[in-house]
Design an enzyme around this catalytic site. Structure first.
Site, PDB file in Angstrom:
ATOM      1  N   LYS A   1     -13.415  -0.845   6.152  1.00  0.00           N
ATOM      2  CA  LYS A   1     -13.995  -1.643   5.076  1.00  0.00           C
ATOM      3  C   LYS A   1     -15.001  -2.666   5.618  1.00  0.00           C
ATOM      4  CE  LYS A   1     -10.570   0.431   3.212  1.00  0.00           C
ATOM      5  NZ  LYS A   1      -9.956   0.941   2.022  1.00  0.00           N
TER       6      LYS A   1
ATOM      7  N   TRP B   1       0.872  -1.178   0.000  1.00  0.00           N
ATOM      8  CA  TRP B   1       0.000   0.000   0.000  1.00  0.00           C
ATOM      9  C   TRP B   1       0.909   1.228   0.000  1.00  0.00           C
ATOM     10  CZ3 TRP B   1      -2.218   2.626   4.826  1.00  0.00           C
ATOM     11  CH2 TRP B   1      -3.274   3.486   4.480  1.00  0.00           C
TER      12      TRP B   1
ATOM     13  N   ALA C   1      -6.519  -4.751   7.158  1.00  0.00           N
ATOM     14  CA  ALA C   1      -7.493  -3.738   6.727  1.00  0.00           C
ATOM     15  C   ALA C   1      -8.730  -4.355   6.083  1.00  0.00           C
ATOM     16  CB  ALA C   1      -6.832  -2.751   5.767  1.00  0.00           C
TER      17      ALA C   1
ATOM     18  N   ASP D   1      -0.706  -5.587   8.937  1.00  0.00           N
ATOM     19  CA  ASP D   1      -1.730  -4.612   8.551  1.00  0.00           C
ATOM     20  C   ASP D   1      -2.985  -5.394   8.191  1.00  0.00           C
ATOM     21  OD1 ASP D   1      -3.417  -2.806   7.276  1.00  0.00           O
ATOM     22  OD2 ASP D   1      -1.755  -1.659   6.430  1.00  0.00           O
TER      23      ASP D   1
HETATM   24  N1  PLP Z   1      -3.927  -0.580   5.217  1.00  0.00           N
HETATM   25  C1  PLP Z   1      -4.239  -0.904   3.973  1.00  0.00           C
HETATM   26  C2  PLP Z   1      -3.480  -1.990   3.294  1.00  0.00           C
HETATM   27  C3  PLP Z   1      -5.285  -0.260   3.303  1.00  0.00           C
HETATM   28  O1  PLP Z   1      -5.586  -0.605   2.063  1.00  0.00           O
HETATM   29  C4  PLP Z   1      -5.982   0.772   3.990  1.00  0.00           C
HETATM   30  C5  PLP Z   1      -7.038   1.517   3.290  1.00  0.00           C
HETATM   31  O2  PLP Z   1      -7.135   1.615   2.110  1.00  0.00           O
HETATM   32  C6  PLP Z   1      -5.619   1.054   5.302  1.00  0.00           C
HETATM   33  C7  PLP Z   1      -4.588   0.374   5.887  1.00  0.00           C
HETATM   34  C8  PLP Z   1      -6.264   2.114   6.157  1.00  0.00           C
HETATM   35  O3  PLP Z   1      -7.539   2.439   5.981  1.00  0.00           O
HETATM   36  P1  PLP Z   1      -8.285   3.520   6.879  1.00  0.00           P
HETATM   37  O4  PLP Z   1      -7.274   4.470   7.435  1.00  0.00           O
HETATM   38  O5  PLP Z   1      -9.224   4.191   5.959  1.00  0.00           O
HETATM   39  O6  PLP Z   1      -8.966   2.763   7.980  1.00  0.00           O
END
Ligand code: PLP
Length: 394
Positions: free
Chosen positions: A243, A127, A210, A208
Protein backbone atom coordinates in the site's frame (compact mmCIF):
# COMPACT_ATOMS: atom_id res chain seq x y z
CA UNK A 1 -6.79 -37.87 -6.41
CA UNK A 2 -8.08 -34.47 -7.43
CA UNK A 3 -11.62 -35.80 -7.29
CA UNK A 4 -11.21 -35.94 -3.49
CA UNK A 5 -11.03 -32.14 -3.33
CA UNK A 6 -13.97 -30.24 -1.92
CA UNK A 7 -14.79 -26.62 -2.82
CA UNK A 8 -13.05 -24.07 -0.60
CA UNK A 9 -14.94 -21.12 0.84
CA UNK A 10 -14.70 -18.13 -1.50
CA UNK A 11 -12.89 -15.03 -0.23
CA UNK A 12 -15.67 -12.53 0.46
CA UNK A 13 -13.74 -9.50 -0.78
CA UNK A 14 -12.69 -11.19 -4.03
CA UNK A 15 -16.35 -12.24 -4.51
CA UNK A 16 -17.44 -8.66 -3.96
CA UNK A 17 -15.01 -7.43 -6.66
CA UNK A 18 -16.68 -9.86 -9.08
CA UNK A 19 -20.21 -8.76 -8.15
CA UNK A 20 -19.21 -5.12 -8.66
CA UNK A 21 -17.75 -5.86 -12.10
CA UNK A 22 -20.91 -7.70 -13.13
CA UNK A 23 -23.31 -4.95 -11.97
CA UNK A 24 -24.54 -3.34 -15.23
CA UNK A 25 -25.32 0.04 -13.61
CA UNK A 26 -22.94 2.82 -14.61
CA UNK A 27 -23.46 4.81 -11.41
CA UNK A 28 -21.92 2.39 -8.92
CA UNK A 29 -19.35 2.87 -6.20
CA UNK A 30 -16.70 0.28 -5.26
CA UNK A 31 -15.78 0.61 -1.59
CA UNK A 32 -14.73 -3.04 -1.31
CA UNK A 33 -11.19 -4.19 -1.92
CA UNK A 34 -8.37 -2.56 0.08
CA UNK A 35 -6.55 -0.85 -2.77
CA UNK A 36 -5.81 2.89 -2.83
CA UNK A 37 -7.56 4.77 -5.62
CA UNK A 38 -7.20 8.39 -6.64
CA UNK A 39 -10.16 10.70 -7.33
CA UNK A 40 -10.57 9.16 -10.80
CA UNK A 41 -10.71 5.62 -9.40
CA UNK A 42 -7.22 4.76 -10.66
CA UNK A 43 -4.51 3.04 -8.63
CA UNK A 44 -1.40 4.83 -9.88
CA UNK A 45 2.21 3.67 -9.94
CA UNK A 46 3.91 6.09 -7.54
CA UNK A 47 6.31 8.58 -9.14
CA UNK A 48 9.35 7.37 -7.18
CA UNK A 49 8.55 3.76 -8.07
CA UNK A 50 8.49 4.62 -11.78
CA UNK A 51 11.76 6.53 -11.47
CA UNK A 52 13.42 3.68 -9.56
CA UNK A 53 12.17 1.18 -12.15
CA UNK A 54 13.75 3.23 -14.91
CA UNK A 55 17.07 3.38 -13.06
CA UNK A 56 16.92 -0.32 -12.34
CA UNK A 57 16.24 -1.16 -15.98
CA UNK A 58 19.34 0.78 -16.95
CA UNK A 59 21.60 -0.52 -14.19
CA UNK A 60 20.57 -4.12 -13.55
CA UNK A 61 22.97 -6.53 -15.23
CA UNK A 62 21.79 -9.86 -13.83
CA UNK A 63 18.70 -11.54 -12.55
CA UNK A 64 20.47 -14.34 -10.76
CA UNK A 65 19.20 -15.45 -7.35
CA UNK A 66 19.72 -13.05 -4.46
CA UNK A 67 19.52 -14.78 -1.05
CA UNK A 68 16.97 -16.88 0.81
CA UNK A 69 16.11 -14.00 3.12
CA UNK A 70 16.23 -11.51 0.23
CA UNK A 71 18.69 -8.64 -0.06
CA UNK A 72 19.92 -7.65 3.43
CA UNK A 73 19.84 -4.01 2.26
CA UNK A 74 16.03 -4.28 1.91
CA UNK A 75 15.63 -5.64 5.44
CA UNK A 76 17.95 -2.93 6.75
CA UNK A 77 16.14 -0.07 5.00
CA UNK A 78 12.75 -1.37 6.13
CA UNK A 79 14.00 -1.92 9.68
CA UNK A 80 14.97 1.73 9.84
CA UNK A 81 11.68 2.88 8.28
CA UNK A 82 9.61 0.89 10.75
CA UNK A 83 11.70 0.89 13.91
CA UNK A 84 13.90 3.99 13.65
CA UNK A 85 16.40 3.43 16.45
CA UNK A 86 13.91 1.76 18.80
CA UNK A 87 15.86 -1.53 18.84
CA UNK A 88 19.55 -2.20 18.12
CA UNK A 89 20.14 -3.64 14.64
CA UNK A 90 22.11 -6.51 16.19
CA UNK A 91 18.90 -7.84 17.75
CA UNK A 92 16.74 -7.63 14.62
CA UNK A 93 16.44 -10.45 12.07
CA UNK A 94 14.77 -9.64 8.76
CA UNK A 95 13.63 -11.65 5.75
CA UNK A 96 11.84 -10.61 2.58
CA UNK A 97 8.56 -12.38 1.87
CA UNK A 98 5.97 -12.37 -0.90
CA UNK A 99 3.91 -9.39 0.33
CA UNK A 100 2.73 -8.70 3.83
CA UNK A 101 0.66 -11.87 3.61
CA UNK A 102 3.87 -13.85 3.22
CA UNK A 103 5.24 -12.11 6.31
CA UNK A 104 2.12 -12.91 8.34
CA UNK A 105 2.44 -16.50 7.22
CA UNK A 106 6.12 -16.62 8.18
CA UNK A 107 5.46 -15.04 11.58
CA UNK A 108 2.96 -17.77 12.42
CA UNK A 109 5.28 -20.50 11.14
CA UNK A 110 8.24 -19.13 13.08
CA UNK A 111 6.17 -18.93 16.25
CA UNK A 112 5.00 -22.52 15.76
CA UNK A 113 8.56 -23.67 15.10
CA UNK A 114 9.67 -22.06 18.37
CA UNK A 115 6.63 -23.19 20.35
CA UNK A 116 4.60 -25.98 18.70
CA UNK A 117 1.61 -25.36 20.98
CA UNK A 118 1.64 -21.58 20.44
CA UNK A 119 -1.70 -19.84 20.87
CA UNK A 120 -2.45 -16.64 18.99
CA UNK A 121 -4.77 -13.89 20.20
CA UNK A 122 -6.42 -11.86 17.48
CA UNK A 123 -8.64 -8.80 17.62
CA UNK A 124 -12.34 -9.21 16.96
CA UNK A 125 -12.69 -8.29 14.21
CA UNK A 126 -9.43 -8.59 12.31
CA UNK A 127 -8.29 -8.95 8.68
CA UNK A 128 -10.13 -12.18 7.74
CA UNK A 129 -6.99 -13.63 6.17
CA UNK A 130 -5.34 -13.74 9.62
CA UNK A 131 -7.96 -16.25 10.71
CA UNK A 132 -7.92 -18.29 7.55
CA UNK A 133 -4.11 -18.58 7.57
CA UNK A 134 -4.19 -19.65 11.23
CA UNK A 135 -6.80 -22.30 10.40
CA UNK A 136 -4.80 -23.39 7.36
CA UNK A 137 -1.65 -23.83 9.48
CA UNK A 138 -3.59 -25.58 12.27
CA UNK A 139 -2.59 -22.97 14.88
CA UNK A 140 -4.85 -22.43 17.89
CA UNK A 141 -6.25 -18.94 18.27
CA UNK A 142 -8.73 -16.99 20.34
CA UNK A 143 -10.24 -13.57 19.76
CA UNK A 144 -10.05 -10.57 22.06
CA UNK A 145 -12.76 -7.92 21.97
CA UNK A 146 -11.60 -4.79 20.17
CA UNK A 147 -14.35 -2.80 18.50
CA UNK A 148 -16.99 -0.90 20.46
CA UNK A 149 -20.08 -1.09 18.25
CA UNK A 150 -21.83 1.89 19.81
CA UNK A 151 -18.97 4.40 19.57
CA UNK A 152 -17.14 2.70 16.67
CA UNK A 153 -13.99 3.22 18.72
CA UNK A 154 -11.72 0.74 20.51
CA UNK A 155 -13.31 -1.10 23.44
CA UNK A 156 -10.08 -0.87 25.38
CA UNK A 157 -11.39 -2.13 28.73
CA UNK A 158 -12.80 -5.25 27.06
CA UNK A 159 -9.57 -5.75 25.11
CA UNK A 160 -7.45 -5.60 28.25
CA UNK A 161 -9.87 -7.84 30.16
CA UNK A 162 -9.68 -10.46 27.39
CA UNK A 163 -5.90 -10.29 27.25
CA UNK A 164 -5.47 -10.47 31.03
CA UNK A 165 -4.81 -14.23 30.95
CA UNK A 166 -2.13 -14.33 28.25
CA UNK A 167 1.01 -16.19 29.28
CA UNK A 168 4.67 -16.41 28.28
CA UNK A 169 5.04 -17.27 24.60
CA UNK A 170 1.45 -16.54 23.67
CA UNK A 171 1.35 -14.45 20.50
CA UNK A 172 -0.78 -11.30 20.59
CA UNK A 173 -1.56 -10.02 17.10
CA UNK A 174 -1.88 -6.24 16.94
CA UNK A 175 -2.38 -3.93 13.97
CA UNK A 176 0.48 -1.41 13.99
CA UNK A 177 -1.80 1.34 12.67
CA UNK A 178 -4.89 1.82 10.49
CA UNK A 179 -6.76 -1.20 11.88
CA UNK A 180 -8.34 -3.33 9.18
CA UNK A 181 -11.37 -3.58 9.03
CA UNK A 182 -12.49 -1.05 11.65
CA UNK A 183 -10.30 2.07 11.25
CA UNK A 184 -10.30 2.37 15.08
CA UNK A 185 -6.83 2.56 16.62
CA UNK A 186 -5.10 2.55 19.99
CA UNK A 187 -4.05 5.87 21.52
CA UNK A 188 -0.47 6.40 22.67
CA UNK A 189 -1.55 5.86 26.28
CA UNK A 190 -3.29 2.61 25.31
CA UNK A 191 -0.17 1.38 23.53
CA UNK A 192 1.66 2.07 26.80
CA UNK A 193 -0.83 -0.06 28.73
CA UNK A 194 -0.49 -2.88 26.16
CA UNK A 195 3.31 -2.70 26.56
CA UNK A 196 2.88 -2.97 30.35
CA UNK A 197 0.65 -6.03 29.95
CA UNK A 198 3.04 -7.77 27.55
CA UNK A 199 6.02 -6.97 29.77
CA UNK A 200 4.22 -8.33 32.82
CA UNK A 201 2.93 -11.52 31.18
CA UNK A 202 5.77 -12.45 28.82
CA UNK A 203 3.38 -12.68 25.86
CA UNK A 204 4.96 -11.78 22.51
CA UNK A 205 3.46 -9.14 20.23
CA UNK A 206 3.10 -9.81 16.54
CA UNK A 207 2.47 -6.55 14.78
CA UNK A 208 0.87 -6.45 11.36
CA UNK A 209 2.09 -3.26 9.70
CA UNK A 210 0.33 -2.99 6.35
CA UNK A 211 -0.46 0.74 6.18
CA UNK A 212 2.47 2.73 7.59
CA UNK A 213 2.07 6.31 6.34
CA UNK A 214 -1.67 6.00 5.63
CA UNK A 215 -2.85 7.17 9.06
CA UNK A 216 -1.07 10.01 10.87
CA UNK A 217 2.28 9.88 9.04
CA UNK A 218 5.24 7.52 8.74
CA UNK A 219 6.63 8.10 12.24
CA UNK A 220 3.32 8.56 14.04
CA UNK A 221 2.00 5.32 12.55
CA UNK A 222 5.01 3.46 13.93
CA UNK A 223 4.57 4.83 17.47
CA UNK A 224 3.15 1.66 19.02
CA UNK A 225 5.52 -0.65 17.17
CA UNK A 226 8.54 1.37 18.28
CA UNK A 227 7.31 1.50 21.86
CA UNK A 228 6.97 -2.28 22.05
CA UNK A 229 10.31 -2.73 20.26
CA UNK A 230 12.04 -0.48 22.79
CA UNK A 231 10.50 -2.14 25.83
CA UNK A 232 10.15 -5.85 25.10
CA UNK A 233 12.73 -8.58 24.52
CA UNK A 234 10.86 -10.14 21.59
CA UNK A 235 8.63 -8.66 18.89
CA UNK A 236 7.54 -9.98 15.48
CA UNK A 237 6.63 -7.44 12.80
CA UNK A 238 4.97 -8.47 9.53
CA UNK A 239 5.23 -5.53 7.15
CA UNK A 240 3.75 -4.92 3.72
CA UNK A 241 4.98 -2.46 1.08
CA UNK A 242 1.91 -3.08 -1.09
CA UNK A 243 0.00 0.00 0.00
CA UNK A 244 2.53 2.62 1.06
CA UNK A 245 4.70 2.02 -2.02
CA UNK A 246 1.74 1.04 -4.22
CA UNK A 247 3.55 -2.12 -5.39
CA UNK A 248 0.64 -4.50 -4.79
CA UNK A 249 1.37 -6.98 -7.56
CA UNK A 250 5.12 -7.07 -6.97
CA UNK A 251 4.48 -8.96 -3.70
CA UNK A 252 6.80 -7.02 -1.42
CA UNK A 253 6.92 -7.49 2.33
CA UNK A 254 9.15 -8.68 5.12
CA UNK A 255 9.20 -10.17 8.55
CA UNK A 256 11.28 -8.50 11.23
CA UNK A 257 11.95 -10.55 14.35
CA UNK A 258 13.42 -8.77 17.35
CA UNK A 259 15.21 -11.20 19.66
CA UNK A 260 16.47 -10.78 23.20
CA UNK A 261 20.14 -11.04 22.19
CA UNK A 262 22.32 -11.31 19.12
CA UNK A 263 22.86 -15.08 19.35
CA UNK A 264 19.08 -15.67 19.35
CA UNK A 265 18.69 -13.16 16.54
CA UNK A 266 21.19 -15.12 14.44
CA UNK A 267 19.24 -18.35 14.94
CA UNK A 268 15.97 -16.56 14.11
CA UNK A 269 17.58 -15.17 10.94
CA UNK A 270 18.64 -18.68 9.86
CA UNK A 271 15.18 -20.06 10.70
CA UNK A 272 13.50 -17.41 8.57
CA UNK A 273 15.76 -18.18 5.60
CA UNK A 274 14.98 -21.88 6.17
CA UNK A 275 11.22 -21.19 6.11
CA UNK A 276 11.52 -19.33 2.81
CA UNK A 277 13.54 -22.25 1.41
CA UNK A 278 10.85 -24.76 2.40
CA UNK A 279 7.97 -22.66 1.10
CA UNK A 280 9.19 -21.18 -2.17
CA UNK A 281 12.99 -20.79 -1.94
CA UNK A 282 13.88 -17.21 -2.92
CA UNK A 283 11.44 -14.36 -2.22
CA UNK A 284 10.47 -11.94 -5.02
CA UNK A 285 13.11 -9.25 -5.49
CA UNK A 286 11.81 -6.63 -7.92
CA UNK A 287 9.53 -4.71 -5.53
CA UNK A 288 11.99 -5.07 -2.65
CA UNK A 289 14.77 -3.64 -4.81
CA UNK A 290 12.64 -0.64 -5.79
CA UNK A 291 11.75 0.00 -2.16
CA UNK A 292 15.43 -0.21 -1.15
CA UNK A 293 16.45 2.20 -3.91
CA UNK A 294 13.75 4.67 -2.88
CA UNK A 295 14.55 4.52 0.82
CA UNK A 296 18.30 4.91 0.26
CA UNK A 297 18.22 7.71 -2.34
CA UNK A 298 17.43 11.12 -0.79
CA UNK A 299 15.69 12.52 -3.90
CA UNK A 300 13.58 9.42 -4.58
CA UNK A 301 12.74 9.17 -0.91
CA UNK A 302 11.65 12.79 -0.67
CA UNK A 303 9.38 12.37 -3.71
CA UNK A 304 7.92 9.12 -2.35
CA UNK A 305 7.22 10.71 1.03
CA UNK A 306 5.61 13.72 -0.64
CA UNK A 307 3.31 11.52 -2.73
CA UNK A 308 2.48 9.30 0.24
CA UNK A 309 1.56 12.42 2.18
CA UNK A 310 -0.75 13.54 -0.68
CA UNK A 311 -2.44 10.13 -0.51
CA UNK A 312 -2.80 10.31 3.27
CA UNK A 313 -4.15 13.84 3.31
CA UNK A 314 -6.53 13.02 0.46
CA UNK A 315 -8.04 10.20 2.51
CA UNK A 316 -8.28 12.43 5.59
CA UNK A 317 -10.09 15.03 3.49
CA UNK A 318 -12.58 12.41 2.27
CA UNK A 319 -13.14 11.27 5.85
CA UNK A 320 -13.86 14.82 6.94
CA UNK A 321 -16.22 15.54 4.06
CA UNK A 322 -18.17 12.30 4.63
CA UNK A 323 -18.46 13.09 8.34
CA UNK A 324 -19.57 16.67 7.55
CA UNK A 325 -22.10 15.47 4.99
CA UNK A 326 -23.57 12.98 7.48
CA UNK A 327 -23.61 15.56 10.25
CA UNK A 328 -25.65 17.83 8.05
CA UNK A 329 -28.03 15.15 6.80
CA UNK A 330 -28.65 13.54 10.22
CA UNK A 331 -28.40 16.73 12.22
CA UNK A 332 -26.24 14.79 14.70
CA UNK A 333 -22.62 13.91 15.42
CA UNK A 334 -23.32 10.17 15.21
CA UNK A 335 -20.97 9.71 12.26
CA UNK A 336 -18.10 11.86 13.49
CA UNK A 337 -16.20 8.61 14.06
CA UNK A 338 -15.53 8.52 10.30
CA UNK A 339 -13.24 11.54 10.72
CA UNK A 340 -11.64 10.06 13.84
CA UNK A 341 -10.81 6.72 12.20
CA UNK A 342 -7.49 6.38 10.41
CA UNK A 343 -6.23 4.53 7.36
CA UNK A 344 -8.06 3.25 4.36
CA UNK A 345 -11.01 1.68 6.20
CA UNK A 346 -13.93 2.53 8.44
CA UNK A 347 -16.52 0.16 9.75
CA UNK A 348 -19.84 1.97 9.52
CA UNK A 349 -21.73 -0.28 11.91
CA UNK A 350 -24.50 -1.10 9.39
CA UNK A 351 -26.33 -4.44 9.52
CA UNK A 352 -25.91 -6.90 6.61
CA UNK A 353 -29.46 -5.98 5.53
CA UNK A 354 -28.54 -2.28 5.44
CA UNK A 355 -25.39 -3.10 3.45
CA UNK A 356 -27.54 -4.95 0.91
CA UNK A 357 -30.06 -2.09 0.85
CA UNK A 358 -27.30 0.43 0.00
CA UNK A 359 -26.11 -1.87 -2.79
CA UNK A 360 -29.64 -2.19 -4.20
CA UNK A 361 -30.61 1.48 -3.95
CA UNK A 362 -27.35 3.27 -4.78
CA UNK A 363 -25.01 0.65 -6.29
CA UNK A 364 -22.65 1.02 -3.33
CA UNK A 365 -20.47 -2.01 -2.76
CA UNK A 366 -18.95 -2.48 0.69
CA UNK A 367 -17.90 -5.58 2.61
CA UNK A 368 -20.79 -7.33 4.40
CA UNK A 369 -19.53 -6.19 7.82
CA UNK A 370 -19.99 -2.58 6.56
CA UNK A 371 -16.28 -1.88 6.06
CA UNK A 372 -15.79 0.88 3.52
CA UNK A 373 -12.61 1.76 1.66
CA UNK A 374 -12.42 5.54 2.07
CA UNK A 375 -10.12 5.79 -0.97
CA UNK A 376 -12.95 4.43 -3.13
CA UNK A 377 -14.79 7.74 -2.64
CA UNK A 378 -14.42 11.10 -4.36
CA UNK A 379 -16.13 14.50 -4.17
CA UNK A 380 -19.03 13.21 -6.31
CA UNK A 381 -19.65 9.96 -4.47
CA UNK A 382 -19.37 11.23 -0.87
CA UNK A 383 -22.91 12.73 -0.99
CA UNK A 384 -24.24 9.58 -2.69
CA UNK A 385 -22.86 7.40 0.10
CA UNK A 386 -24.19 9.78 2.76
CA UNK A 387 -27.63 9.67 1.16
CA UNK A 388 -27.54 5.85 1.02
CA UNK A 389 -26.47 5.61 4.67
CA UNK A 390 -29.31 7.82 5.79
CA UNK A 391 -31.85 6.10 3.53
CA UNK A 392 -30.84 2.66 4.81
CA UNK A 393 -31.34 3.89 8.39
CA UNK A 394 -27.80 3.11 9.58
N1 PLP B 1 -2.28 -7.23 6.71
C1 PLP B 1 -3.38 -6.51 6.57
C2 PLP B 1 -4.10 -6.04 7.79
C3 PLP B 1 -3.86 -6.16 5.30
O1 PLP B 1 -4.95 -5.42 5.19
C4 PLP B 1 -3.15 -6.63 4.17
C5 PLP B 1 -3.66 -6.34 2.82
O2 PLP B 1 -4.79 -6.08 2.57
C6 PLP B 1 -1.99 -7.37 4.38
C7 PLP B 1 -1.59 -7.67 5.65
C8 PLP B 1 -1.13 -7.94 3.28
O3 PLP B 1 -1.04 -7.32 2.10
P1 PLP B 1 -0.12 -7.85 0.92
O4 PLP B 1 0.09 -9.32 1.08
O5 PLP B 1 -0.86 -7.53 -0.31
O6 PLP B 1 1.19 -7.12 1.04
Amino acid sequence: MLSNLTPQPADKIIELMKLFREDPRTAKVDLGVGVYKDATGHTPVMRAVKAAEKQLWEQETTKTYVALAGDPAFADAMRQLILGDAAPAARVAGAATPGGTGAVHMAFELAKMAKPDVRVRVSSPTWPNHLSILRHRGIAFAEYRYFHEATRGVDFDAMMADLADVGPGDLVLLHGCCHNPTGANLTEAQWGAVADLLERTGAVPMIDMAYQGFGDGLDADAYGTRLLAARLPEVLIAASCSKNFGVYRERTGLLLAIAADQATRDIAQGSMAHLNRQNFSFPPDHGARLVTMILNDPALRADWQAELEEVRLGMLGLRQSLADELRQRTNSDRFDFVARHRGMFSRLGATPEQVMAMRASHGIYMVGDSRINIAGLNATTVPILAEAIVKAGV
